[in-house]
Design a protein around this motif. Structure first.
Motif, short mmCIF file in Angstrom:
data_model
loop_
_atom_site.label_atom_id
_atom_site.label_comp_id
_atom_site.label_asym_id
_atom_site.label_seq_id
_atom_site.Cartn_x
_atom_site.Cartn_y
_atom_site.Cartn_z
N SER A 140 0.86 -1.19 0.00
CA SER A 140 0.00 0.00 0.00
C SER A 140 0.89 1.24 0.00
O SER A 140 2.05 1.18 0.41
N ARG A 141 0.34 2.32 -0.46
CA ARG A 141 1.06 3.59 -0.46
C ARG A 141 1.46 3.96 0.97
O ARG A 141 2.58 4.42 1.21
N GLU A 142 0.57 3.75 1.92
CA GLU A 142 0.86 4.07 3.31
C GLU A 142 2.06 3.28 3.81
O GLU A 142 2.94 3.82 4.48
N SER A 198 4.38 5.43 -11.35
CA SER A 198 4.04 4.04 -11.08
C SER A 198 3.65 3.36 -12.39
O SER A 198 3.29 4.02 -13.36
N TRP A 229 9.07 5.04 -3.19
CA TRP A 229 8.94 6.25 -2.38
C TRP A 229 10.27 6.58 -1.73
O TRP A 229 11.06 5.69 -1.43
N GLU A 246 5.57 0.97 -7.34
CA GLU A 246 5.93 2.34 -6.99
C GLU A 246 7.18 2.35 -6.13
O GLU A 246 7.50 1.37 -5.47
N CYS A 285 8.04 10.65 -4.65
CA CYS A 285 7.75 9.32 -5.20
C CYS A 285 8.01 9.28 -6.70
O CYS A 285 8.05 10.31 -7.37
N ASP A 318 1.23 -0.70 -4.73
CA ASP A 318 0.07 0.05 -4.25
C ASP A 318 -1.15 -0.56 -4.91
O ASP A 318 -1.22 -0.66 -6.14
N MET A 328 5.32 4.58 2.19
CA MET A 328 5.76 5.84 2.80
C MET A 328 6.31 5.59 4.21
O MET A 328 7.34 6.16 4.58
#
Length: 164
Positions: A53-55, A121, A105, A103, A118, A90, A58
């Motif tokens: 996930s993006r979270e 993607s 980051w 992706e 970032c 993601d 990060m």
């Protein structure tokens, strides 16, 4: 004159080369009167081996940079900037369909404040996404023949750049 030291939370050559390439474009603004010195260090991200996930991406980048800053401070070393890099997936839903994107980051900190950045993607094929997400394989440890079936030569260069 002291060099501007950039510590990277990885010892992987592709990541260090990517940092070297990126910093050449703004080195004169970052450190106009001193050379840049980039050094890799092995630190843990604190997230899964393939974030999904993006979270989580990060979080991994931030935790890597912050852990590196602490490790250097605890050992009496210094860096002007600590950089954490995290690559992974993601997962998003678009028009009722699961879409999985590769992706990367980055998080950079001077120990006081930090900032994210970032890459672009690229959507990965469902077959590869299933291997990674459902079976727990690392995206680039998947069988080469599977990767070849998923991507033809048009995408190979994009994926190679995304891996860095």
């Amino acid at each position: 004159m002291k060099p501007c030291r950039i510590a990277v939370g990885s010892t992987r050559r592709p990541k260090l080369q990517a940092v070297q390439e990126a910093t050449t474009s703004f080195a004169a603004k970052l450190s106009p009167h001193a050379p840049l010195e980039i050094q890799g260090h092995e630190v843990e991200s604190g997230v899964s081996h393939t974030p999904s996930s993006r979270e989580e991406l990060m979080q991994g980048a931030r935790q890597r940079a912050e852990a590196l800053h602490k490790m250097l401070a605890d050992s009496g070393q210094r860096a002007d900037y600590c950089l954490g890099l995290e690559g992974g997936l993601d997962v998003a839903t678009e028009n009722g369909t699961r879409r999985v994107f590769l992706e990367s980051w980055a998080y950079v900190t001077d120990g006081v404040q930090g900032h994210f950045g970032c890459s672009g993607s690229i959507e990965i094929p469902e077959l590869l996404a299933e291997e990674v997400l459902a079976r727990g394989y690392r995206a680039f440890d998947c069988d080469r023949s599977l990767r070849r079936r998923c991507w033809d030569s048009r995408w190979a260069g994009c994926v190679g750049r995304a891996e860095r």
